[in-house]
Scaffold this active site. Structure first.
Site, mmCIF file in Angstrom:
data_model
loop_
_atom_site.group_PDB
_atom_site.id
_atom_site.type_symbol
_atom_site.label_atom_id
_atom_site.label_comp_id
_atom_site.label_asym_id
_atom_site.label_seq_id
_atom_site.Cartn_x
_atom_site.Cartn_y
_atom_site.Cartn_z
ATOM 1 N N LYS A 1 -17.166 -0.750 6.694
ATOM 2 C CA LYS A 1 -17.212 -1.654 5.653
ATOM 3 C C LYS A 1 -19.352 -1.623 5.730
ATOM 4 O O LYS A 1 -19.681 -1.613 4.796
ATOM 5 C CB LYS A 1 -17.163 -2.944 6.173
ATOM 6 C CG LYS A 1 -17.813 -4.387 5.031
ATOM 7 C CD LYS A 1 -17.013 -5.430 5.932
ATOM 8 C CE LYS A 1 -16.954 -6.930 4.316
ATOM 9 N NZ LYS A 1 -16.436 -7.791 4.710
ATOM 10 N N GLU B 1 0.758 -1.248 -0.221
ATOM 11 C CA GLU B 1 0.130 0.279 -0.532
ATOM 12 C C GLU B 1 0.691 1.377 -0.084
ATOM 13 O O GLU B 1 0.411 2.522 -0.316
ATOM 14 C CB GLU B 1 -1.108 -0.023 1.243
ATOM 15 C CG GLU B 1 -1.973 -1.026 1.211
ATOM 16 C CD GLU B 1 -1.854 -2.443 1.579
ATOM 17 O OE1 GLU B 1 -0.734 -2.554 2.203
ATOM 18 O OE2 GLU B 1 -2.320 -3.422 1.996
ATOM 19 N N MET C 1 24.335 8.675 1.010
ATOM 20 C CA MET C 1 24.487 9.815 1.959
ATOM 21 C C MET C 1 24.676 9.724 2.770
ATOM 22 O O MET C 1 25.648 10.868 3.761
ATOM 23 C CB MET C 1 22.907 10.422 1.802
ATOM 24 C CG MET C 1 22.853 12.165 2.192
ATOM 25 S SD MET C 1 24.399 12.676 0.855
ATOM 26 C CE MET C 1 22.717 13.463 -0.296
ATOM 27 N N PHE D 1 -11.440 -7.059 14.058
ATOM 28 C CA PHE D 1 -9.906 -7.723 13.114
ATOM 29 C C PHE D 1 -9.779 -6.722 12.162
ATOM 30 O O PHE D 1 -10.361 -6.430 11.416
ATOM 31 C CB PHE D 1 -10.367 -9.212 12.974
ATOM 32 C CG PHE D 1 -9.312 -9.255 11.181
ATOM 33 C CD1 PHE D 1 -8.078 -10.230 11.969
ATOM 34 C CD2 PHE D 1 -9.320 -9.624 10.086
ATOM 35 C CE1 PHE D 1 -7.296 -10.032 11.347
ATOM 36 C CE2 PHE D 1 -8.592 -10.457 9.666
ATOM 37 C CZ PHE D 1 -7.205 -10.804 9.712
ATOM 38 N N GLN D 2 -8.144 -6.601 12.203
ATOM 39 C CA GLN D 2 -7.906 -5.438 11.278
ATOM 40 C C GLN D 2 -8.440 -4.478 11.193
ATOM 41 O O GLN D 2 -8.619 -3.455 10.336
ATOM 42 C CB GLN D 2 -7.952 -6.088 9.298
ATOM 43 C CG GLN D 2 -6.892 -7.379 9.084
ATOM 44 C CD GLN D 2 -6.964 -7.140 7.608
ATOM 45 O OE1 GLN D 2 -8.316 -7.160 7.115
ATOM 46 N NE2 GLN D 2 -6.235 -7.325 7.450
#
Lengths: 192, 584
Positions: free
Chosen positions: B174, B62, B486, B124-125
């Site tokens: 949802k 993501e 760097m 969940f999640q």
């Protein structure tokens, strides 16, 4: 220096977090914060007092305005305004030493709002120093201070009202029907 | 609103599911591409996607989706859209959102959320993504009813693009996606955009600014990202040309004003050219246009351009006097401000000051690596210079973060706006590859080069699979020096060459590309460079070039952190290279 901001914010979940988070991010401690309904339906009014550098006022105000839920911000540090705080103070008091507390309350123009066999509750409004003065005197007596609940500062500019929100929205500041039962006083319009 | 061939007409009022409303609103906002990754809490939305004329690009992580949306926005000027599921899907977006926030990129991120019935139960999640992203978004929404989806998305688009742009996140439960509501696109229009109340640019301020500009003997324009955002390139050009004022560029400003323009001195700041920084230190007037006096640009506030009056033209009032105190602040849209300012400026002879600057270039140009004899080594700066030469400066270049980013900024001369896609404020490694993919989707007909170091490339290298799946013609240049370059340079300069944790063992990037069905080649000598680059350009598909460059090369000039602009470490007279571990 001590900065005082008045902010009109939308009355929605999460707004307080956004405002508080802005100060947190700048590592500025909020000394006092009061929130309540305002003269405008759907908007709460906040009085925020914070210790920050002299130059910080501009940036805090500008940053507050960048929050989507903030409609108006007034920086009233060093401006003629009325500032009040409300405190409820519970002190130990019995039949023998009650009268002294009554006398003190009289002197401080405070009110006794609860009286129980072992305690009394004092309600006092005023500037910070007045409330602290009362607490100090109480502590010097045998009436122990049991609990202190302070509202934090509420501030309003003197004279003409400052709500540019109302003008920007083109609405009158007259209370609407739904407001009247909330005991809202009509605000004074700035003469244009 | 134009969505000509779209079968869907958002003007028609119908009852739709929240998921359908989401896509219909995006179509209404002229969205054609979204970058995302499905998952449980966003599945209703994915299920409805097939009915809408929107292309979904499946990413591999993501973070890639967020960077692609960001790169899409930077290349096109439109709002980029990323979509992810709840929980880890949402948290993986955060780095990308923060990157966009720091660089003021208009972006809308949509995340699924667990059903409103179980919100706050550690389902969940479930994650509090609006809480997590609060400091890194311009605004965010938690939407738990189908009716609220269209207004939230439309408000998100308005917020993302207006004023100083930035990312907005919309978290949709949802059950809100599954429920139905009447879809009314027009009715969901947000209230009119109200500019920041502290914008301030009146006649008095304009006259003050014009007076300062007319009287200045050594003025410098500081050109920033705001020129692109406000589409003020023409106005800045007029200001510079009419008043004969030299221009220094910020990293994100590159391309906003043509690099080849005689008044363009080049990049300022930590790795800016010495004469640019010197001109700023010597200036008696700085005109800051859409830039925010970032610490990488000013060195230290106390030593910055102490002889100069400062005019700050900026849309964000919170930036005024933040890092540098200014004399005149014109707070507003850069283009509008300049259009009001220009009529007050009749013209001026600036040749004496320009000659002084030209003279101050001195030996710096001679010591430039382009002018050193070929030592047989391949330097990253060579790669950048040659890429610029071969592509005629016309490619869109997405860079990562580190040495190669600075060399690109120094040696790839951007003459055209929106051709440099780079993470400036946050300095996000792993940005280049996904951002380049986003840019390619925004500008499919343009040549796109991804330039990344061997370190940053591996942070998001999984997006090679996205390139393969989408069959994108993207050119990838890995600048491979075997170090986190760097950081190694800082260790060399400031930590007594204690190369703690900077040497880097990497896979064979050409084989890695091959595993994805992507062609590749390694380049070890400068002599091989041009042929391979041309092979990549001619190839009908993605191509990765692994440039094996000098290992212990450093970016010059450099202002050590906390030093003044004039205290820069200049390019050394001789070849700076010390023997590398390989040589010994």
């Amino acid at each position: 220096m001590l900065h005082t901001f008045v902010a009109y914010v939308e009355d929605k979940p999460g707004v307080l977090t956004r405002v508080a988070s802005l100060f947190r991010r700048l590592n500025i401690n909020i000394i006092s914060l009061t929130v309540g309904r305002s003269e405008r339906t759907g908007y709460s009014r906040m009085t925020i007092v914070a210790e920050a550098s002299d130059q910080a006022g501009h940036r805090i105000r500008a940053s507050l305005y960048k929050l989507e839920d903030v409609a108006e911000v007034d920086d009233i540090s060093g401006i003629s305004a009325v500032t009040r705080e409300l405190a409820l103070i519970k002190v130990a008091a019995n039949a023998e030493n009650r009268s002294g507390v009554f006398e003190l309350a009289e002197v401080f123009r405070a009110r006794i709002v609860d009286l129980a066999p072992e305690s009394m509750m004092i309600e006092i409004t005023g500037v910070e120093s007045k409330i602290e003065g009362l607490i100090q005197v109480l502590n010097e007596r045998e009436n122990r201070v049991l609990e202190v609940c302070r509202s934090g500062k509420m501030t309003m500019r003197r004279g003409h009202h400052t709500s540019r929100v109302l003008r920007a929205m083109g609405v009158s500041s007259e209370p609407s029907a739904s407001d009247s039962d909330r005991n809202v006083l009509p605000t004074v319009e700035e003469p244009e | 609103m134009t969505h000509g061939q779209s079968e869907f007409h958002p003007e028609v009022l119908t009852r739709l599911t929240g998921a359908e409303i989401l896509w219909a609103t995006l179509v209404g906002e002229s969205v054609t591409d979204v970058f995302g990754y499905p998952g449980g809490a966003i599945l209703p939305a994915y299920d409805a996607l097939r009915k809408f004329p929107i292309r979904h690009i499946l990413v591999r992580h993501e973070q890639g989706a967020a960077h692609m949306a960001d790169g899409y926005a930077r290349a096109s000027g439109k709002v980029g859209v990323a979509i992810a599921t709840s929980g880890p899907g949402a948290t993986n977006l955060v780095t990308g959102i923060a990157t966009a926030m720091m660089d003021s990129i208009p972006m809308v991120c949509i995340t699924g959320q667990v059903s409103s019935k179980v919100l706050g139960t550690d389902a969940f999640q479930e994650i509090d993504i609006t809480g997590i992203t609060l400091p890194v978004t311009k605004h965010n929404f938690l939407v738990s009813r189908a009716e609220e989806i269209a207004p939230a998305i439309r408000a998100a688009f308005q917020i993302a693009q207006s004023g100083r742009p930035g990312p907005v996140l919309v978290d949709i439960t949802k059950d809100a996606q599954q429920a139905t509501a009447i879809f009314d696109f027009a009715g969901a229009k947000p209230r009119a955009y109200a500019p920041h109340p502290m914008l301030h640019c009146n006649d008095q301020k304009l006259h003050q600014a014009a007076e300062l500009i007319r009287k200045a003997e050594r003025p410098v324009i500081l050109a920033g990202h705001g020129i692109l955002q406000a589409r003020a390139g023409e106005q800045v050009r007029s200001l510079a040309e009419r008043m004969q004022i030299p221009i220094g560029m910020t990293l994100l400003g590159l391309g906003a004003f043509p690099a080849s323009h005689p008044l363009n001195m080049g990049m300022m700041g930590m790795h800016g050219e010495s004469w640019v920084n010197q001109a700023i230190q010597e200036a008696d007037l700085l005109i800051a246009c859409g830039m925010r006096f970032d610490d990488r640009v000013i060195g230290t506030p106390a030593t910055y351009a102490t002889k100069a009056k400062k005019i700050h033209i900026e849309i964000d009032p919170a930036e005024i006097n933040k890092n540098i105190a200014v004399d005149v602040a014109l707070v507003g849209d850069l283009r509008e401000v300049l259009e009001q300012l220009l009529p007050l400026l009749p013209g001026r002879d600036g040749s004496a000051w320009l000659r002084l600057i030209e003279a101050s270039k001195g030996t710096a140009a001679v010591r430039d690596i382009r002018n050193l004899p070929d030592s047989g080594h391949l330097y990253a700066a060579h790669v950048m210079h040659d890429l610029w030469r071969i592509t005629e400066g016309r490619a869109i270049v997405a860079t990562d973060v580190g040495q190669h980013q600075m060399w690109e900024a120094q040696y790839y001369h951007h003459d055209f706006p929106r051709t440099l896609i780079t993470s400036g404020g946050l300095g996000t490694m792993g940005f280049a590859l996904p951002a380049g993919i986003g840019a390619k989707f925004a500008c499919p007909d343009r040549e796109v080069w991804v330039i990344a170091g061997d370190g940053g490339f591996q942070m998001t290298a999984s997006e090679l699979a996205t390139i393969a799946q989408e069959k994108l013609k993207i050119h990838i240049a890995v600048i491979n020096n075997g170090y986190l370059g760097m950081v190694r340079q800082w260790q060399e300069f400031f930590y007594e060459r204690n190369y703690q944790s900077t040497p880097l063992v990497s896979p064979d990037f050409v084989k890695l590309a091959d595993a994805h069905g992507i062609r590749g080649a390694a380049v070890r000598k400068r002599a091989e460079l041009e042929n391979v680059v041309n092979e990549a350009r001619a190839h009908d598909g993605p191509f990765l070039i692994n440039f094996m460059v000098e290992q212990e090369d450093s970016v010059y000039p450099m202002i050590p952190a906390g030093s003044a602009l004039h205290e820069m470490i200049r390019r050394p007279d001789q070849n700076p290279l010390i023997e590398t571990p390989q040589d010994s």
